[in-house]
Design a protein around this motif. Structure first.
Motif, mmCIF file in Angstrom:
data_model
loop_
_atom_site.group_PDB
_atom_site.id
_atom_site.type_symbol
_atom_site.label_atom_id
_atom_site.label_comp_id
_atom_site.label_asym_id
_atom_site.label_seq_id
_atom_site.Cartn_x
_atom_site.Cartn_y
_atom_site.Cartn_z
ATOM 1 N N ASP B 107 0.839 -1.206 0.000
ATOM 2 C CA ASP B 107 0.000 0.000 0.000
ATOM 3 C C ASP B 107 0.872 1.253 0.000
ATOM 4 O O ASP B 107 0.563 2.226 -0.681
ATOM 5 C CB ASP B 107 -0.963 0.013 1.188
ATOM 6 N N GLY B 108 1.985 1.220 0.718
ATOM 7 C CA GLY B 108 2.886 2.377 0.694
ATOM 8 C C GLY B 108 3.386 2.613 -0.724
ATOM 9 O O GLY B 108 3.355 3.730 -1.234
ATOM 10 N N ASN B 135 -1.753 -3.982 3.196
ATOM 11 C CA ASN B 135 -1.755 -4.376 4.610
ATOM 12 C C ASN B 135 -1.845 -3.137 5.507
ATOM 13 O O ASN B 135 -1.567 -3.181 6.692
ATOM 14 C CB ASN B 135 -0.552 -5.260 4.963
ATOM 15 N N GLU B 136 -2.193 -2.028 4.890
ATOM 16 C CA GLU B 136 -2.609 -0.820 5.593
ATOM 17 C C GLU B 136 -1.540 -0.093 6.382
ATOM 18 O O GLU B 136 -1.847 0.642 7.323
ATOM 19 C CB GLU B 136 -3.828 -1.135 6.471
ATOM 20 N N ALA B 137 -0.275 -0.302 6.021
ATOM 21 C CA ALA B 137 0.819 0.507 6.591
ATOM 22 C C ALA B 137 2.134 0.121 5.916
ATOM 23 O O ALA B 137 2.190 -0.869 5.177
ATOM 24 C CB ALA B 137 0.936 0.305 8.092
ATOM 25 N N TYR B 138 3.158 0.891 6.155
ATOM 26 C CA TYR B 138 4.515 0.585 5.677
ATOM 27 C C TYR B 138 5.091 -0.432 6.645
ATOM 28 O O TYR B 138 5.735 -0.078 7.635
ATOM 29 C CB TYR B 138 5.383 1.831 5.701
ATOM 30 N N MET B 139 4.864 -1.714 6.376
ATOM 31 C CA MET B 139 5.248 -2.734 7.339
ATOM 32 C C MET B 139 6.745 -3.010 7.315
ATOM 33 O O MET B 139 7.364 -3.221 8.350
ATOM 34 C CB MET B 139 4.474 -4.021 7.071
HETATM 35 MG MG LIG Z 1 2.006 -2.089 3.498
#
Ligand SMILES: [Mg+2]
Ligand SMILES: Cc1ncc(C[n+]2csc(CCOP(=O)(O)OP(=O)(O)O)c2C)c(N)n1
Ligand code: SF4
Ligand code: SF4
Ligand code: SF4
Lengths: 125, 314
Positions: B107-108, B135-139
């Protein structure tokens, strides 16, 4: 269903990507860091990450293959459309397969317990 | 629709030995998408993120197909360049076989830093499939908020504490932005519904021209839920209408799944550590606001899909 195509298959010479050692010089590495063997990560074992292991109960299994579908590590091996085995060399023990199994045919067992049983059996012999 | 029995006979093209965390959604998503490509030759490119970093650690690759490495912000540009080169070589007769081109981005790498590169690739009409693994964030760099991070989520750059209760802004609707490119195929899907992922991947691969799929691909590390529960958690995202399943085919919007009853958003939030602070006494208004946002977006989506705009029965 067809298998993957000829060009992909011929990508790998099987010899050009050497194992990397920390004392290697840049010119000993492949040009541009290219990797010539598709899927060679298979020779890197992630099985020792695991603290719990999936164990298959043949009698209970209905071969729905949900476990195969949902394994992030391609560690459920299916053969002829049926459950064949776990690939313990790569399985990380995430427990997803056991959770998605509709008939509880997969038990997650502690690796420590398995070690203990192995040790006990050794002592008996 | 092929059965799992049949699909399990397709050659595995994302192999074990990659270094994604145990239980990572990306491994599941990528395996489903490549499985839907069946026998085709594929070329894959990745935006930097957990998937690329974990699957191409030199001298290893988990990809049993052609793979092109590139940076964080340019997966769209790279894959469209490869596709253009392929078309030129094909015209000259230097490449005989047919190839499909797939880019994966987090996503990022998709909603944020790679958006202009992706938008250009789509507008130019390349014959590619871009898959966003949301996955809704910069993991990969330790859980920083992105424009895909939902309101209220605790991340390292939207830390829930005395000052703010997690992320302040609503999510960007990237799937709608991609639909606004008027490309042949755009879809949103989630791994709990493998048939939906499979069908959409197949359509995207078969369509002539650019296609975009946004897949909800949970990260147990960043979401802080119990790792084996990935399918359940994703299902709750769909049932609460937090993540609706829909597709836009040649401009026509279609809803692919309608929950039978009204499942409150708490059901999705509760099992996840990143939302734990929302359940502290005094924070009820925060959850209420999240619910209102979901309901209004749902009604707008139904309208776009030509359905009666109504909430599911309680
Ligand atoms: Mg991500
Ligand atoms: C230009 C640039 N900025 C920052 C980074 C560092 N970086 C690598 S991966 C990553 C986060 C990726 O997040 P996302 O795209 O959501 O993928 P995920 O890891 O969550 O799957 C960042 C910030 C980079 N590689 N390049
Ligand atoms: S999910 Fe369970 S029943 Fe289905 S194939 Fe796997 S072990 Fe067998
Ligand atoms: S425990 Fe996880 S990694 Fe191991 S086989 Fe099951 S799903 Fe795959
Ligand atoms: S941090 Fe999350 S997205 Fe990254 S590998 Fe681990 S589980 Fe997957």
């Amino acid at each position: 269903m067809t298998q993957y195509g000829p060009l992909n298959r011929n990508l790998g010479s099987g010899t050009r990507t050497k194992a990397v050692r920390s004392d290697m010089k840049w010119h000993e590495l492949t040009r541009a860091g290219n990797i010539y063997e598709p899927g060679n990560a298979n020779s890197y074992e992630t099985g020792d990450w695991r603290s719990i292991r999936p164990v298959w109960n043949k009698e209970r299994c209905i071969n729905c293959l949900f476990c195969w579908r949902y394994c992030p590590d391609a560690s459920v091996i299916a053969k002829d459309g049926k459950f064949e085995a776990f690939d313990y060399k790569h399985c990380k023990g995430c427990g997803i397969c056991a959770k998605v199994c509709p008939v509880n045919a997969i038990d997650m067992v502690s690796e420590d317990e398995i070690e203990k049983v192995k040790e006990a059996n050794k002592d008996e012999n | 629709m092929a059965t799992l029995k049949e699909l399990s006979k397709v050659e595995e093209r994302f192999v074990g030995g990659h270094r994604l965390c145990a239980g990572c959604g990306h491994g599941i998503t990528v395996r489903m998408i490549l499985n839907a490509a069946e026998g085709s030759n594929v070329v894959v490119g990745c935006a930097t993120g957990c998937l690329e970093v974990a699957s191409t650690i030199y001298p290893y690759t988990a990809w049993r197909c052609s793979f092109i490495h590139n940076a964080f912000e340019n997966a769209g540009a790279t894959i469209s360049g490869v596709e253009a080169a392929y078309r030129a070589l094909k015209k000259k007769g230097k490449v005989k076989e047919d190839f499909k081109f797939i880019a994966f981005g987090g996503d990022g790498g998709t909603y944020d830093i790679g958006l202009q590169s992706l938008s250009g690739a789509m507008e130019r009409g390349h014959n590619i499939v871009y898959v966003c693994l949301d996955n809704e964030a910069y993991m990969n760099t330790g859980i920083q908020r992105s424009s895909a991070t939902p309101t209220g989520a605790d991340t390292t750059t939207s830390p829930a504490g005395k000052v703010i209760p997690g992320k302040q802004q609503p999510r960007k609707d990237l799937t709608a932005i991609m639909a606004a490119h008027n490309i042949p195929y755009v879809a949103q899907t989630a791994i709990n519904n493998w048939q939906d992922v499979h069908k959409k991947a197949k359509k995207a691969l078969e369509v002539e021209g650019p296609a975009f799929i946004n897949v909800l691909s949970p990260c147990p590390r960043g979401w802080r839920y119990n790792t084996p529960d990935i399918v359940e958690i994703t299902k709750l995202a769909v049932e609460t209408r937090f993540w609706p399943l829909f597709e836009v085919e040649n401009g026509k919007w279609k809803l692919n799944y309608k929950p039978k009853k009204y499942v409150p958003i708490e059901e999705f939030l509760k099992p996840q550590g990143r939302f734990r602070h929302l359940f502290k006494p005094g924070n009820e208004h925060l959850i209420k606001a999240i619910q209102e946002e979901i309901d209004s977006r749902w009604l707008a989506l139904l309208e776009r899909c030509g359905e009666t705009p109504e909430l599911p029965p309680r």
